[in-house]
Design a protein around this motif. Structure first.
Motif, PDB file in Angstrom:
ATOM      1  N   ILE A  25     -54.534  50.732 -40.234  1.00 17.81           N
ATOM      2  CA  ILE A  25     -54.767  49.826 -39.106  1.00 17.81           C
ATOM      3  C   ILE A  25     -55.310  48.493 -39.625  1.00 17.81           C
ATOM      4  N   ARG A  26     -56.273  48.529 -40.565  1.00 14.19           N
ATOM      5  CA  ARG A  26     -56.791  47.290 -41.165  1.00 14.19           C
ATOM      6  C   ARG A  26     -55.667  46.506 -41.823  1.00 14.19           C
ATOM      7  N   ASP A  27     -54.808  47.205 -42.573  1.00 12.96           N
ATOM      8  CA  ASP A  27     -53.676  46.547 -43.239  1.00 12.96           C
ATOM      9  C   ASP A  27     -52.752  45.882 -42.225  1.00 12.96           C
ATOM     10  N   LEU A  28     -52.467  46.580 -41.134  1.00 11.25           N
ATOM     11  CA  LEU A  28     -51.558  46.031 -40.125  1.00 11.25           C
ATOM     12  C   LEU A  28     -52.172  44.816 -39.426  1.00 11.25           C
ATOM     13  N   PHE A  29     -53.462  44.851 -39.147  1.00  8.84           N
ATOM     14  CA  PHE A  29     -54.114  43.658 -38.583  1.00  8.84           C
ATOM     15  C   PHE A  29     -53.949  42.481 -39.541  1.00  8.84           C
ATOM     16  N   ASP A  30     -54.147  42.734 -40.823  1.00 13.67           N
ATOM     17  CA  ASP A  30     -54.006  41.681 -41.826  1.00 13.67           C
ATOM     18  C   ASP A  30     -52.576  41.124 -41.833  1.00 13.67           C
ATOM     19  N   GLU A  31     -51.597  42.017 -41.760  1.00 12.57           N
ATOM     20  CA  GLU A  31     -50.190  41.586 -41.723  1.00 12.57           C
ATOM     21  C   GLU A  31     -49.914  40.736 -40.487  1.00 12.57           C
ATOM     22  N   VAL A  32     -50.412  41.150 -39.335  1.00  9.22           N
ATOM     23  CA  VAL A  32     -50.187  40.387 -38.104  1.00  9.22           C
ATOM     24  C   VAL A  32     -50.820  39.003 -38.220  1.00  9.22           C
ATOM     25  N   MET A  33     -52.043  38.955 -38.720  1.00  9.27           N
ATOM     26  CA  MET A  33     -52.780  37.687 -38.793  1.00  9.27           C
ATOM     27  C   MET A  33     -52.183  36.717 -39.813  1.00  9.27           C
ATOM     28  N   HIS A  34     -51.528  37.230 -40.848  1.00  9.53           N
ATOM     29  CA  HIS A  34     -51.065  36.374 -41.945  1.00  9.53           C
ATOM     30  C   HIS A  34     -49.553  36.334 -42.081  1.00  9.53           C
ATOM     31  N   SER A  35     -48.850  36.520 -40.991  1.00  9.39           N
ATOM     32  CA  SER A  35     -47.389  36.432 -41.017  1.00  9.39           C
ATOM     33  C   SER A  35     -46.934  35.668 -39.787  1.00  9.39           C
ATOM     34  N   ASP A  36     -45.643  35.523 -39.652  1.00  9.86           N
ATOM     35  CA  ASP A  36     -45.105  34.886 -38.451  1.00  9.86           C
ATOM     36  C   ASP A  36     -43.705  35.424 -38.182  1.00  9.86           C
ATOM     37  N   GLY A  37     -43.163  35.012 -37.055  1.00 12.94           N
ATOM     38  CA  GLY A  37     -41.799  35.389 -36.694  1.00 12.94           C
ATOM     39  C   GLY A  37     -41.585  36.898 -36.633  1.00 12.94           C
ATOM     40  N   ARG A  38     -40.438  37.322 -37.157  1.00 18.11           N
ATOM     41  CA  ARG A  38     -40.022  38.735 -37.121  1.00 18.11           C
ATOM     42  C   ARG A  38     -41.023  39.627 -37.853  1.00 18.11           C
ATOM     43  N   ARG A  40     -44.283  39.192 -38.183  1.00 15.34           N
ATOM     44  CA  ARG A  40     -45.451  39.390 -37.316  1.00 15.34           C
ATOM     45  C   ARG A  40     -45.106  40.354 -36.186  1.00 15.34           C
ATOM     46  N   GLU A  41     -43.954  40.167 -35.574  1.00 14.93           N
ATOM     47  CA  GLU A  41     -43.528  41.043 -34.477  1.00 14.93           C
ATOM     48  C   GLU A  41     -43.461  42.506 -34.942  1.00 14.93           C
ATOM     49  N   ASP A  42     -42.837  42.743 -36.092  1.00 15.34           N
ATOM     50  CA  ASP A  42     -42.714  44.107 -36.607  1.00 15.34           C
ATOM     51  C   ASP A  42     -44.087  44.714 -36.924  1.00 15.34           C
ATOM     52  N   ALA A  43     -44.951  43.942 -37.567  1.00 18.67           N
ATOM     53  CA  ALA A  43     -46.291  44.441 -37.896  1.00 18.67           C
ATOM     54  C   ALA A  43     -47.069  44.740 -36.619  1.00 18.67           C
ATOM     55  N   PHE A  44     -46.930  43.874 -35.615  1.00 19.73           N
ATOM     56  CA  PHE A  44     -47.648  44.095 -34.365  1.00 19.73           C
ATOM     57  C   PHE A  44     -47.141  45.339 -33.656  1.00 19.73           C
ATOM     58  N   ARG A  45     -45.849  45.563 -33.616  1.00 23.78           N
ATOM     59  CA  ARG A  45     -45.291  46.771 -32.986  1.00 23.78           C
ATOM     60  C   ARG A  45     -45.808  48.028 -33.693  1.00 23.78           C
ATOM     61  N   LEU A  47     -48.608  48.256 -35.335  1.00 23.16           N
ATOM     62  CA  LEU A  47     -50.031  48.338 -35.008  1.00 23.16           C
ATOM     63  C   LEU A  47     -50.246  48.948 -33.629  1.00 23.16           C
ATOM     64  N   VAL A  48     -49.502  48.474 -32.639  1.00 16.69           N
ATOM     65  CA  VAL A  48     -49.634  49.010 -31.275  1.00 16.69           C
ATOM     66  C   VAL A  48     -49.379  50.512 -31.284  1.00 16.69           C
ATOM     67  N   ARG A  49     -48.297  50.912 -31.930  1.00 15.18           N
ATOM     68  CA  ARG A  49     -47.936  52.334 -31.976  1.00 15.18           C
ATOM     69  C   ARG A  49     -49.029  53.161 -32.658  1.00 15.18           C
ATOM     70  N   LEU A  50     -49.477  52.706 -33.829  1.00 14.72           N
ATOM     71  CA  LEU A  50     -50.475  53.474 -34.563  1.00 14.72           C
ATOM     72  C   LEU A  50     -51.790  53.559 -33.786  1.00 14.72           C
ATOM     73  N   LEU A  51     -52.233  52.450 -33.205  1.00 12.98           N
ATOM     74  CA  LEU A  51     -53.459  52.500 -32.416  1.00 12.98           C
ATOM     75  C   LEU A  51     -53.322  53.459 -31.237  1.00 12.98           C
ATOM     76  N   ALA A  52     -52.191  53.429 -30.561  1.00 10.47           N
ATOM     77  CA  ALA A  52     -51.998  54.290 -29.388  1.00 10.47           C
ATOM     78  C   ALA A  52     -52.016  55.772 -29.768  1.00 10.47           C
ATOM     79  N   ILE A  53     -51.257  56.150 -30.785  1.00 12.24           N
ATOM     80  CA  ILE A  53     -51.202  57.577 -31.135  1.00 12.24           C
ATOM     81  C   ILE A  53     -52.499  58.042 -31.794  1.00 12.24           C
TER      82      ILE A  53
END
Length: 190
Positions: A25-38, A40-45, A47-53
């Motif tokens: 989860i920490r890694d995915l937050f880092d990816e979302v914060m330090h990327s853009d475009g596709r 960032r979108e992929d990392a955020f998706r 992250l959402v999935r991992l946090l939910a499950i």
């Protein structure tokens, strides 16, 4: 930077499994914060999935076990309040465009809340679970967490922060979420 200490898919001990997921989860937050475009979108998706499950499994398996510990009710009630707040913000973010000017600021707030929550779980729940349960029991909890995650909703559902509520609302929410994910994936990659 990858900080995941062990592979969460193969960990035998529930504490190791959940700590590995916290690291991912920490890694995915880092990816979302330090990327853009596709990217960032992929990392955020992810992250959402991992946090939910992850939260669903903790609510169904870990928190009920932690309630049996001395002072466990107060510890779990505090974690559930944190989880509800995080789910509410994650739910808002899940519907937001990643290019929205508010997106990164909200992700950063969520990151701080989630990482603070994870540290509290590790300190007040996980370490105590490891002290109170034997290795066989911890392996059994890990198997139960994996089973719960396999059928858990893949998006946040604020207000569903207990084992009983997850058991009642979770299966239908999981079906709806997984269909929504398939449609989104087909649209985005098809």
């Amino acid at each position: 930077m990858q900080t995941t200490p062990t592979d969460a898919r193969t960990s035998e001990d529930v504490v190791d499994l959940l700590r590995a997921q916290h690291a991912r989860i920490r890694d995915l937050f880092d990816e979302v914060m330090h990327s853009d475009g596709r990217e960032r979108e992929d990392a955020f998706r992810q992250l959402v999935r991992l946090l939910a499950i992850h939260e669903t499994a903790e609510e169904e398996i870990i928190h009920p076990a932690a309630r049996r510990l001395p002072g466990g009710d107060g510890i779990v009630d505090d974690r559930l309040a944190e989880e509800r707040e995080a789910k509410e913000l994650l739910s808002e973010l899940d519907g937001m465009d990643i290019d929205d000017p508010r997106f990164l600021k909200s992700v950063d707030k969520l990151r701080m809340d989630v990482l603070t929550h994870a540290r509290a779980e590790e300190r007040y729940e996980f370490d105590r679970l490891r002290d109170q349960f034997n290795p066989t029991q911890l392996r059994g909890f890990a198997a139960a967490v994996r089973a719960a995650q396999a059928i858990a909703p893949t998006h946040p559902h604020p207000g569903v922060e207990s084992a009983s509520k997850n058991m009642l609302a979770g299966p239908m929410a999981a079906v709806v979420d997984r269909v929504r994910d398939m449609i989104r994936n087909a649209r985005d990659h098809g």
